[in-house]
Design an enzyme around this catalytic site. Sequence first.
Site, short mmCIF file in Angstrom:
data_model
loop_
_atom_site.label_atom_id
_atom_site.label_comp_id
_atom_site.label_asym_id
_atom_site.label_seq_id
_atom_site.Cartn_x
_atom_site.Cartn_y
_atom_site.Cartn_z
N HIS A 102 -10.33 63.30 11.23
CA HIS A 102 -8.99 63.74 11.60
C HIS A 102 -8.50 63.00 12.84
CE1 HIS A 102 -11.79 66.50 13.63
NE2 HIS A 102 -10.86 66.74 14.54
N HIS A 104 -5.91 63.46 16.02
CA HIS A 104 -5.09 64.35 16.83
C HIS A 104 -3.82 63.60 17.22
CE1 HIS A 104 -8.21 67.43 17.76
NE2 HIS A 104 -9.02 66.40 17.50
#
Length: 137
Positions: A102, A104
Amino acid sequence: MAQQPDCLFCKIVAGEIPAIVVAEDERTIAFMDINPATRGHALVVPRDHARDLFDIGAEDLAACFAAAQRLAQSMPAKLGADGVNILNSCKPAAWQTVFHFHVHVIPRYDGDPLRLPWIPTPGDGDEIAAAGNELRS
């Protein structure tokens, strides 16, 4: 889609766990971080499971960063952000806590109190050059 049954983010991608989705395309989904560093902090993940930066395929990696860029570009107008941090943590030593790749996307605001654990300070030029040579080899 390749998914891991015990992965929190795979469950979000599959719609099994609710999330505030802010953008999506055929390869990625972006949703709000429930532990935000600043107002508007979002995450971009690939739809297919990849454990981390070392595991993700090149096409999904490119798609995630393109999605992160689009999201970041919208933050000044939509949130009044003065800047944006893009951050990926790979492995526990680098603060990774959810093991589904992922990115941010953290909007930054003039005067906000957020300080990441890393504080940039000048490094030793010879050590920097040596590490650069090792990376090139």
